[in-house]
Design a protein around this motif. Structure first.
Motif, PDB file in Angstrom:
ATOM      1  N   ALA A 245       6.529  40.732 -25.238  1.00 29.66           N
ATOM      2  CA  ALA A 245       7.709  39.879 -25.318  1.00 29.66           C
ATOM      3  C   ALA A 245       7.270  38.451 -25.025  1.00 29.66           C
ATOM      4  CB  ALA A 245       8.779  40.321 -24.329  1.00 29.66           C
ATOM      5  N   VAL A 246       8.137  37.522 -25.321  1.00 29.45           N
ATOM      6  CA  VAL A 246       7.863  36.108 -25.081  1.00 29.45           C
ATOM      7  C   VAL A 246       8.991  35.549 -24.233  1.00 29.45           C
ATOM      8  CG1 VAL A 246       7.663  33.850 -26.185  1.00 29.45           C
ATOM      9  CG2 VAL A 246       6.662  35.863 -27.278  1.00 29.45           C
ATOM     10  N   LEU A 247       8.638  34.754 -23.234  1.00 28.97           N
ATOM     11  CA  LEU A 247       9.630  34.028 -22.449  1.00 28.97           C
ATOM     12  C   LEU A 247       9.385  32.548 -22.702  1.00 28.97           C
ATOM     13  CD1 LEU A 247      11.958  34.136 -20.412  1.00 28.97           C
ATOM     14  CD2 LEU A 247      10.248  33.909 -18.603  1.00 28.97           C
ATOM     15  N   LEU A 248      10.343  31.910 -23.335  1.00 24.87           N
ATOM     16  CA  LEU A 248      10.259  30.489 -23.641  1.00 24.87           C
ATOM     17  C   LEU A 248      11.040  29.722 -22.574  1.00 24.87           C
ATOM     18  CD1 LEU A 248       9.563  28.172 -25.627  1.00 24.87           C
ATOM     19  CD2 LEU A 248      11.751  28.655 -26.736  1.00 24.87           C
ATOM     20  N   ILE A 249      10.385  28.753 -21.950  1.00 23.83           N
ATOM     21  CA  ILE A 249      11.032  27.937 -20.921  1.00 23.83           C
ATOM     22  C   ILE A 249      11.139  26.513 -21.451  1.00 23.83           C
ATOM     23  CG2 ILE A 249      10.955  27.110 -18.549  1.00 23.83           C
ATOM     24  CD1 ILE A 249       9.054  29.479 -17.957  1.00 23.83           C
ATOM     25  N   ARG A 250      12.352  26.063 -21.645  1.00 28.58           N
ATOM     26  CA  ARG A 250      12.590  24.691 -22.102  1.00 28.58           C
ATOM     27  C   ARG A 250      13.130  23.907 -20.919  1.00 28.58           C
ATOM     28  NH1 ARG A 250      17.358  21.921 -24.577  1.00 28.58           N
ATOM     29  NH2 ARG A 250      16.490  20.011 -25.451  1.00 28.58           N
ATOM     30  N   VAL A 251      12.485  22.781 -20.596  1.00 27.67           N
ATOM     31  CA  VAL A 251      12.940  21.932 -19.491  1.00 27.67           C
ATOM     32  C   VAL A 251      13.159  20.520 -19.994  1.00 27.67           C
ATOM     33  CG1 VAL A 251      11.838  23.303 -17.676  1.00 27.67           C
ATOM     34  CG2 VAL A 251      10.573  21.458 -18.745  1.00 27.67           C
ATOM     35  N   TRP A 252      14.118  19.844 -19.404  1.00 29.54           N
ATOM     36  CA  TRP A 252      14.390  18.457 -19.754  1.00 29.54           C
ATOM     37  C   TRP A 252      15.099  17.786 -18.585  1.00 29.54           C
ATOM     38  CZ3 TRP A 252      17.166  22.600 -21.384  1.00 29.54           C
ATOM     39  CH2 TRP A 252      18.538  22.570 -21.234  1.00 29.54           C
ATOM     40  N   LEU A 253      15.122  16.461 -18.615  1.00 27.46           N
ATOM     41  CA  LEU A 253      15.836  15.690 -17.610  1.00 27.46           C
ATOM     42  C   LEU A 253      17.127  15.182 -18.219  1.00 27.46           C
ATOM     43  CD1 LEU A 253      12.936  13.662 -15.995  1.00 27.46           C
ATOM     44  CD2 LEU A 253      14.072  15.704 -15.103  1.00 27.46           C
ATOM     45  N   ASP A 254      18.210  15.392 -17.502  1.00 31.80           N
ATOM     46  CA  ASP A 254      19.537  14.956 -17.919  1.00 31.80           C
ATOM     47  C   ASP A 254      20.056  14.036 -16.819  1.00 31.80           C
ATOM     48  OD1 ASP A 254      21.961  14.714 -19.183  1.00 31.80           O
ATOM     49  OD2 ASP A 254      22.653  16.734 -18.692  1.00 31.80           O
ATOM     50  N   ASP A 255      20.032  12.718 -17.082  1.00 29.00           N
ATOM     51  CA  ASP A 255      20.388  11.733 -16.036  1.00 29.00           C
ATOM     52  C   ASP A 255      19.559  11.964 -14.777  1.00 29.00           C
ATOM     53  OD1 ASP A 255      22.267  10.465 -17.647  1.00 29.00           O
ATOM     54  OD2 ASP A 255      23.841  11.869 -17.038  1.00 29.00           O
TER      55      ASP A 255
ATOM     56  N   ALA B 131      18.290  14.580 -13.652  1.00 24.80           N
ATOM     57  CA  ALA B 131      18.445  15.912 -13.061  1.00 24.80           C
ATOM     58  C   ALA B 131      17.712  16.917 -13.940  1.00 24.80           C
ATOM     59  CB  ALA B 131      19.919  16.287 -12.957  1.00 24.80           C
ATOM     60  N   LEU B 132      16.968  17.807 -13.312  1.00 26.43           N
ATOM     61  CA  LEU B 132      16.237  18.830 -14.046  1.00 26.43           C
ATOM     62  C   LEU B 132      17.211  19.839 -14.643  1.00 26.43           C
ATOM     63  CD1 LEU B 132      13.421  20.195 -14.683  1.00 26.43           C
ATOM     64  CD2 LEU B 132      13.948  21.666 -12.749  1.00 26.43           C
ATOM     65  N   ARG B 133      16.965  20.208 -15.876  1.00 30.20           N
ATOM     66  CA  ARG B 133      17.702  21.271 -16.550  1.00 30.20           C
ATOM     67  C   ARG B 133      16.668  22.181 -17.196  1.00 30.20           C
ATOM     68  NH1 ARG B 133      21.402  19.837 -13.740  1.00 30.20           N
ATOM     69  NH2 ARG B 133      23.096  18.523 -14.442  1.00 30.20           N
ATOM     70  N   ALA B 134      16.966  23.466 -17.264  1.00 30.84           N
ATOM     71  CA  ALA B 134      16.055  24.417 -17.895  1.00 30.84           C
ATOM     72  C   ALA B 134      16.840  25.553 -18.536  1.00 30.84           C
ATOM     73  CB  ALA B 134      15.082  24.989 -16.862  1.00 30.84           C
ATOM     74  N   ARG B 135      16.299  26.060 -19.620  1.00 30.77           N
ATOM     75  CA  ARG B 135      16.867  27.245 -20.267  1.00 30.77           C
ATOM     76  C   ARG B 135      15.708  28.193 -20.548  1.00 30.77           C
ATOM     77  NH1 ARG B 135      20.155  25.526 -24.582  1.00 30.77           N
ATOM     78  NH2 ARG B 135      18.272  25.172 -25.776  1.00 30.77           N
ATOM     79  N   LEU B 136      15.845  29.431 -20.123  1.00 31.99           N
ATOM     80  CA  LEU B 136      14.827  30.453 -20.329  1.00 31.99           C
ATOM     81  C   LEU B 136      15.342  31.425 -21.378  1.00 31.99           C
ATOM     82  CD1 LEU B 136      14.741  29.443 -17.247  1.00 31.99           C
ATOM     83  CD2 LEU B 136      13.134  31.295 -16.974  1.00 31.99           C
TER      84      LEU B 136
ATOM     85  N   ASP C  14      14.855  27.605  -9.033  1.00 36.03           N
ATOM     86  CA  ASP C  14      15.682  28.468  -9.887  1.00 36.03           C
ATOM     87  C   ASP C  14      14.895  28.952 -11.106  1.00 36.03           C
ATOM     88  OD1 ASP C  14      17.814  28.088  -8.151  1.00 36.03           O
ATOM     89  OD2 ASP C  14      18.828  26.622  -9.442  1.00 36.03           O
ATOM     90  N   VAL C  15      14.067  28.078 -11.669  1.00 36.37           N
ATOM     91  CA  VAL C  15      13.237  28.465 -12.812  1.00 36.37           C
ATOM     92  C   VAL C  15      12.265  29.569 -12.393  1.00 36.37           C
ATOM     93  CG1 VAL C  15      11.460  27.708 -14.437  1.00 36.37           C
ATOM     94  CG2 VAL C  15      13.426  26.228 -13.967  1.00 36.37           C
ATOM     95  N   LEU C  16      11.588  29.377 -11.273  1.00 41.61           N
ATOM     96  CA  LEU C  16      10.622  30.370 -10.802  1.00 41.61           C
ATOM     97  C   LEU C  16      11.289  31.704 -10.485  1.00 41.61           C
ATOM     98  CD1 LEU C  16       8.394  28.128  -8.525  1.00 41.61           C
ATOM     99  CD2 LEU C  16       7.858  29.014 -10.804  1.00 41.61           C
ATOM    100  N   THR C  17      12.469  31.660  -9.889  1.00 40.97           N
ATOM    101  CA  THR C  17      13.211  32.877  -9.576  1.00 40.97           C
ATOM    102  C   THR C  17      13.581  33.627 -10.851  1.00 40.97           C
ATOM    103  OG1 THR C  17      14.071  31.922  -7.531  1.00 40.97           O
ATOM    104  CG2 THR C  17      15.291  33.780  -8.456  1.00 40.97           C
ATOM    105  N   ALA C  18      14.023  32.897 -11.869  1.00 38.45           N
ATOM    106  CA  ALA C  18      14.387  33.522 -13.141  1.00 38.45           C
ATOM    107  C   ALA C  18      13.170  34.137 -13.825  1.00 38.45           C
ATOM    108  CB  ALA C  18      15.067  32.508 -14.052  1.00 38.45           C
ATOM    109  N   VAL C  19      12.034  33.446 -13.784  1.00 33.38           N
ATOM    110  CA  VAL C  19      10.801  33.989 -14.383  1.00 33.38           C
ATOM    111  C   VAL C  19      10.393  35.264 -13.656  1.00 33.38           C
ATOM    112  CG1 VAL C  19       8.328  33.592 -14.720  1.00 33.38           C
ATOM    113  CG2 VAL C  19       9.964  31.785 -15.271  1.00 33.38           C
ATOM    114  N   GLU C  20      10.438  35.237 -12.341  1.00 34.21           N
ATOM    115  CA  GLU C  20      10.062  36.408 -11.553  1.00 34.21           C
ATOM    116  C   GLU C  20      10.966  37.604 -11.878  1.00 34.21           C
ATOM    117  OE1 GLU C  20       8.802  37.312  -6.997  1.00 34.21           O
ATOM    118  OE2 GLU C  20      10.579  36.070  -7.296  1.00 34.21           O
ATOM    119  N   ALA C  21      12.270  37.370 -11.997  1.00 38.06           N
ATOM    120  CA  ALA C  21      13.203  38.454 -12.314  1.00 38.06           C
ATOM    121  C   ALA C  21      12.944  39.006 -13.717  1.00 38.06           C
ATOM    122  CB  ALA C  21      14.643  37.961 -12.190  1.00 38.06           C
ATOM    123  N   TRP C  22      12.714  38.113 -14.680  1.00 38.99           N
ATOM    124  CA  TRP C  22      12.447  38.559 -16.048  1.00 38.99           C
ATOM    125  C   TRP C  22      11.170  39.390 -16.103  1.00 38.99           C
ATOM    126  CZ3 TRP C  22       8.339  37.595 -19.344  1.00 38.99           C
ATOM    127  CH2 TRP C  22       8.505  38.039 -20.652  1.00 38.99           C
TER     128      TRP C  22
END
Length: 66
Positions: free
Chosen positions: A7-17, A19-24, A49-57
């Motif tokens: 499987a593939v886990l794609l992590i997209r991160v960006w700054l919004d004003d 503030a860090l935003r991410a979608r896995l 939060d990103v690391l926690t989500a990766v660990e759970a996945w």
């Protein structure tokens, strides 16, 4: 014939004003042999939060191998 799961886990991160935003997003075949499907696994607003989500996945992926 061996069951080669992957499987593939794609992590997209960006700054919004500044503030860090991410979608896995997970991309992989369904267990019943159905076509590959893309699923949003989590959205996050901090590095922790990103690391926690990766660990759970990853834990779910490994557990599915049993």
């Amino acid at each position: 014939m061996t069951d080669d799961r992957s499987a593939v886990l794609l992590i997209r991160v960006w700054l919004d004003d500044d503030a860090l935003r991410a979608r896995l997003t997970a991309i992989g075949p369904q267990g019943d042999g159905a076509p590959v499907e893309e699923t949003v696994v989590a959205v996050a607003a901090s590095p922790r939060d990103v690391l926690t989500a990766v660990e759970a996945w990853l834990a779910d992926f490994v557990r599915g191998a049993d």
